[in-house]
Design a protein around this motif. Structure first.
Motif, PDB file in Angstrom:
ATOM      1  N   PHE A  72       0.833  -1.197   0.000  1.00 33.14           N
ATOM      2  CA  PHE A  72       0.000   0.000   0.000  1.00 33.14           C
ATOM      3  C   PHE A  72       0.869   1.248   0.000  1.00 33.14           C
ATOM      4  O   PHE A  72       1.839   1.345   0.749  1.00 33.14           O
ATOM      5  CB  PHE A  72      -0.906   0.031   1.231  1.00 33.14           C
ATOM      6  N   GLY A  73       0.503   2.198  -0.841  1.00 33.79           N
ATOM      7  CA  GLY A  73       1.142   3.502  -0.857  1.00 33.79           C
ATOM      8  C   GLY A  73       0.369   4.465   0.038  1.00 33.79           C
ATOM      9  O   GLY A  73      -0.683   4.120   0.593  1.00 33.79           O
ATOM     10  N   VAL A  74       0.882   5.677   0.148  1.00 32.56           N
ATOM     11  CA  VAL A  74       0.231   6.685   0.983  1.00 32.56           C
ATOM     12  C   VAL A  74      -1.209   6.907   0.541  1.00 32.56           C
ATOM     13  O   VAL A  74      -2.116   7.004   1.370  1.00 32.56           O
ATOM     14  CB  VAL A  74       1.035   8.002   0.962  1.00 32.56           C
ATOM     15  N   GLN A  75      -1.464   6.957  -0.750  1.00 31.79           N
ATOM     16  CA  GLN A  75      -2.822   7.225  -1.248  1.00 31.79           C
ATOM     17  C   GLN A  75      -3.801   6.133  -0.829  1.00 31.79           C
ATOM     18  O   GLN A  75      -4.971   6.418  -0.540  1.00 31.79           O
ATOM     19  CB  GLN A  75      -2.840   7.430  -2.768  1.00 31.79           C
ATOM     20  N   HIS A  76      -3.359   4.903  -0.759  1.00 31.17           N
ATOM     21  CA  HIS A  76      -4.230   3.797  -0.351  1.00 31.17           C
ATOM     22  C   HIS A  76      -4.532   3.874   1.146  1.00 31.17           C
ATOM     23  O   HIS A  76      -5.664   3.665   1.573  1.00 31.17           O
ATOM     24  CB  HIS A  76      -3.580   2.448  -0.687  1.00 31.17           C
ATOM     25  N   LEU A  77      -3.493   4.162   1.924  1.00 32.07           N
ATOM     26  CA  LEU A  77      -3.681   4.299   3.370  1.00 32.07           C
ATOM     27  C   LEU A  77      -4.559   5.502   3.689  1.00 32.07           C
ATOM     28  O   LEU A  77      -5.400   5.454   4.588  1.00 32.07           O
ATOM     29  CB  LEU A  77      -2.319   4.404   4.064  1.00 32.07           C
ATOM     30  N   GLU A  78      -4.393   6.567   2.939  1.00 32.23           N
ATOM     31  CA  GLU A  78      -5.224   7.756   3.129  1.00 32.23           C
ATOM     32  C   GLU A  78      -6.692   7.457   2.821  1.00 32.23           C
ATOM     33  O   GLU A  78      -7.578   8.005   3.461  1.00 32.23           O
ATOM     34  CB  GLU A  78      -4.738   8.907   2.246  1.00 32.23           C
ATOM     35  N   ALA A  79      -6.957   6.610   1.841  1.00 36.98           N
ATOM     36  CA  ALA A  79      -8.335   6.236   1.516  1.00 36.98           C
ATOM     37  C   ALA A  79      -8.996   5.546   2.706  1.00 36.98           C
ATOM     38  O   ALA A  79     -10.164   5.809   3.016  1.00 36.98           O
ATOM     39  CB  ALA A  79      -8.379   5.336   0.281  1.00 36.98           C
ATOM     40  N   LEU A  80      -8.259   4.670   3.385  1.00 38.58           N
ATOM     41  CA  LEU A  80      -8.791   4.017   4.579  1.00 38.58           C
ATOM     42  C   LEU A  80      -9.017   5.032   5.692  1.00 38.58           C
ATOM     43  O   LEU A  80     -10.056   5.030   6.356  1.00 38.58           O
ATOM     44  CB  LEU A  80      -7.856   2.908   5.054  1.00 38.58           C
ATOM     45  N   LYS A  81      -8.051   5.904   5.888  1.00 40.32           N
ATOM     46  CA  LYS A  81      -8.153   6.909   6.945  1.00 40.32           C
ATOM     47  C   LYS A  81      -9.320   7.862   6.684  1.00 40.32           C
ATOM     48  O   LYS A  81     -10.092   8.178   7.601  1.00 40.32           O
ATOM     49  CB  LYS A  81      -6.838   7.691   7.040  1.00 40.32           C
ATOM     50  N   ALA A  82      -9.471   8.301   5.443  1.00 43.92           N
ATOM     51  CA  ALA A  82     -10.548   9.229   5.084  1.00 43.92           C
ATOM     52  C   ALA A  82     -11.928   8.607   5.268  1.00 43.92           C
ATOM     53  O   ALA A  82     -12.908   9.318   5.501  1.00 43.92           O
ATOM     54  CB  ALA A  82     -10.372   9.708   3.642  1.00 43.92           C
ATOM     55  N   SER A  83     -11.999   7.286   5.189  1.00 40.45           N
ATOM     56  CA  SER A  83     -13.280   6.597   5.353  1.00 40.45           C
ATOM     57  C   SER A  83     -13.647   6.419   6.826  1.00 40.45           C
ATOM     58  O   SER A  83     -14.725   5.910   7.137  1.00 40.45           O
ATOM     59  CB  SER A  83     -13.239   5.232   4.658  1.00 40.45           C
ATOM     60  N   GLY A  84     -12.731   6.808   7.709  1.00 37.92           N
ATOM     61  CA  GLY A  84     -12.989   6.702   9.139  1.00 37.92           C
ATOM     62  C   GLY A  84     -12.744   5.317   9.718  1.00 37.92           C
ATOM     63  O   GLY A  84     -13.100   5.052  10.858  1.00 37.92           O
ATOM     64  N   ARG A  85     -12.131   4.442   8.948  1.00 39.29           N
ATOM     65  CA  ARG A  85     -11.833   3.088   9.423  1.00 39.29           C
ATOM     66  C   ARG A  85     -10.539   3.083  10.215  1.00 39.29           C
ATOM     67  O   ARG A  85      -9.657   3.911   9.981  1.00 39.29           O
ATOM     68  CB  ARG A  85     -11.661   2.109   8.264  1.00 39.29           C
ATOM     69  N   PRO A  86     -10.397   2.126  11.153  1.00 37.39           N
ATOM     70  CA  PRO A  86      -9.100   1.967  11.820  1.00 37.39           C
ATOM     71  C   PRO A  86      -8.038   1.624  10.782  1.00 37.39           C
ATOM     72  O   PRO A  86      -8.309   0.930   9.795  1.00 37.39           O
ATOM     73  CB  PRO A  86      -9.325   0.785  12.764  1.00 37.39           C
ATOM     74  N   LEU A  87      -6.846   2.117  11.020  1.00 34.13           N
ATOM     75  CA  LEU A  87      -5.748   1.844  10.093  1.00 34.13           C
ATOM     76  C   LEU A  87      -5.133   0.473  10.369  1.00 34.13           C
ATOM     77  O   LEU A  87      -5.257  -0.063  11.469  1.00 34.13           O
ATOM     78  CB  LEU A  87      -4.686   2.942  10.218  1.00 34.13           C
ATOM     79  N   PRO A  88      -4.464  -0.092   9.366  1.00 37.86           N
ATOM     80  CA  PRO A  88      -3.810  -1.395   9.552  1.00 37.86           C
ATOM     81  C   PRO A  88      -2.678  -1.294  10.570  1.00 37.86           C
ATOM     82  O   PRO A  88      -2.126  -0.218  10.792  1.00 37.86           O
ATOM     83  CB  PRO A  88      -3.267  -1.721   8.160  1.00 37.86           C
ATOM     84  N   VAL A  89      -2.336  -2.428  11.169  1.00 35.91           N
ATOM     85  CA  VAL A  89      -1.211  -2.447  12.103  1.00 35.91           C
ATOM     86  C   VAL A  89       0.115  -2.631  11.365  1.00 35.91           C
ATOM     87  O   VAL A  89       1.164  -2.278  11.889  1.00 35.91           O
ATOM     88  CB  VAL A  89      -1.373  -3.543  13.188  1.00 35.91           C
ATOM     89  N   VAL A  90       0.052  -3.155  10.146  1.00 33.35           N
ATOM     90  CA  VAL A  90       1.256  -3.484   9.376  1.00 33.35           C
ATOM     91  C   VAL A  90       1.043  -3.102   7.910  1.00 33.35           C
ATOM     92  O   VAL A  90      -0.054  -3.275   7.371  1.00 33.35           O
ATOM     93  CB  VAL A  90       1.552  -5.007   9.449  1.00 33.35           C
ATOM     94  N   ASN A  91       2.090  -2.603   7.281  1.00 35.64           N
ATOM     95  CA  ASN A  91       2.145  -2.449   5.832  1.00 35.64           C
ATOM     96  C   ASN A  91       3.412  -3.155   5.378  1.00 35.64           C
ATOM     97  O   ASN A  91       4.523  -2.730   5.703  1.00 35.64           O
ATOM     98  CB  ASN A  91       2.163  -0.982   5.415  1.00 35.64           C
ATOM     99  N   GLN A  92       3.252  -4.262   4.660  1.00 39.70           N
ATOM    100  CA  GLN A  92       4.395  -5.022   4.159  1.00 39.70           C
ATOM    101  C   GLN A  92       4.755  -4.465   2.784  1.00 39.70           C
ATOM    102  O   GLN A  92       3.927  -4.475   1.869  1.00 39.70           O
ATOM    103  CB  GLN A  92       4.027  -6.497   4.044  1.00 39.70           C
ATOM    104  N   ILE A  93       5.982  -3.958   2.662  1.00 43.84           N
ATOM    105  CA  ILE A  93       6.409  -3.358   1.397  1.00 43.84           C
ATOM    106  C   ILE A  93       7.769  -3.919   0.981  1.00 43.84           C
ATOM    107  O   ILE A  93       8.539  -4.393   1.814  1.00 43.84           O
ATOM    108  CB  ILE A  93       6.498  -1.813   1.493  1.00 43.84           C
ATOM    109  N   GLU A  94       8.023  -3.836  -0.310  1.00 46.98           N
ATOM    110  CA  GLU A  94       9.352  -4.205  -0.794  1.00 46.98           C
ATOM    111  C   GLU A  94      10.341  -3.174  -0.279  1.00 46.98           C
ATOM    112  O   GLU A  94      10.097  -1.965  -0.355  1.00 46.98           O
ATOM    113  CB  GLU A  94       9.372  -4.223  -2.325  1.00 46.98           C
ATOM    114  N   MET A  95      11.448  -3.648   0.267  1.00 49.67           N
ATOM    115  CA  MET A  95      12.432  -2.720   0.810  1.00 49.67           C
ATOM    116  C   MET A  95      13.821  -3.304   0.685  1.00 49.67           C
ATOM    117  O   MET A  95      14.059  -4.465   1.037  1.00 49.67           O
ATOM    118  CB  MET A  95      12.115  -2.434   2.283  1.00 49.67           C
TER     119      MET A  95
END
Length: 122
Positions: A72-95
């Protein structure tokens, strides 16, 4: 600790019912009563909030202990936040060192919002 990604075979889950069914299939294949960490494998769906709602319900039911996302990128996480839902505890990304600067904005966003980063390399 056992983690699983929802419907990894098709690279994403679309919608509430598909997410609920994918989790039940994972539990059945694993022969378990619950999963410690369940992740949305990819944000590439038009039903992101609906899918996240299913993950929240699975957590309420005790079928999964913690819920998170992957890729998930910032825009995807922001979509969840804007919807008023609790945010995920983990974001697994390539690093890895070669893409750290490219990932910096998502790392900073996650840090500011209490989301832990887990990494995979390629």
């Amino acid at each position: 600790v056992l983690g699983s990604k929802g419907n990894k075979d098709s690279d994403h889950i679309e919608g509430y019912e598909a997410a609920m069914n994918a989790c039940q299939q994972s539990l059945k294949k694993l022969g378990l009563g619950y999963i410690d960490l369940y992740l949305i494998h990819s944000p590439n769906t038009g039903k992101l909030v609906e899918t996240w709602d299913a993950f929240l319900e699975l957590q309420r039911e005790g079928v999964v202990k913690s819920i998170g996302v992957s890729n998930f990128g910032v825009q995807h996480l922001e979509a969840l936040k804007a919807s008023g839902r609790p945010l995920p505890v983990v974001n697994q990304i390539e690093m890895h060192p070669l893409i750290y600067q490219e990932r910096r904005s998502v790392i900073e966003y996650c840090e500011a919002n209490g989301i832990r980063i887990t990494a995979y390399g390629s």
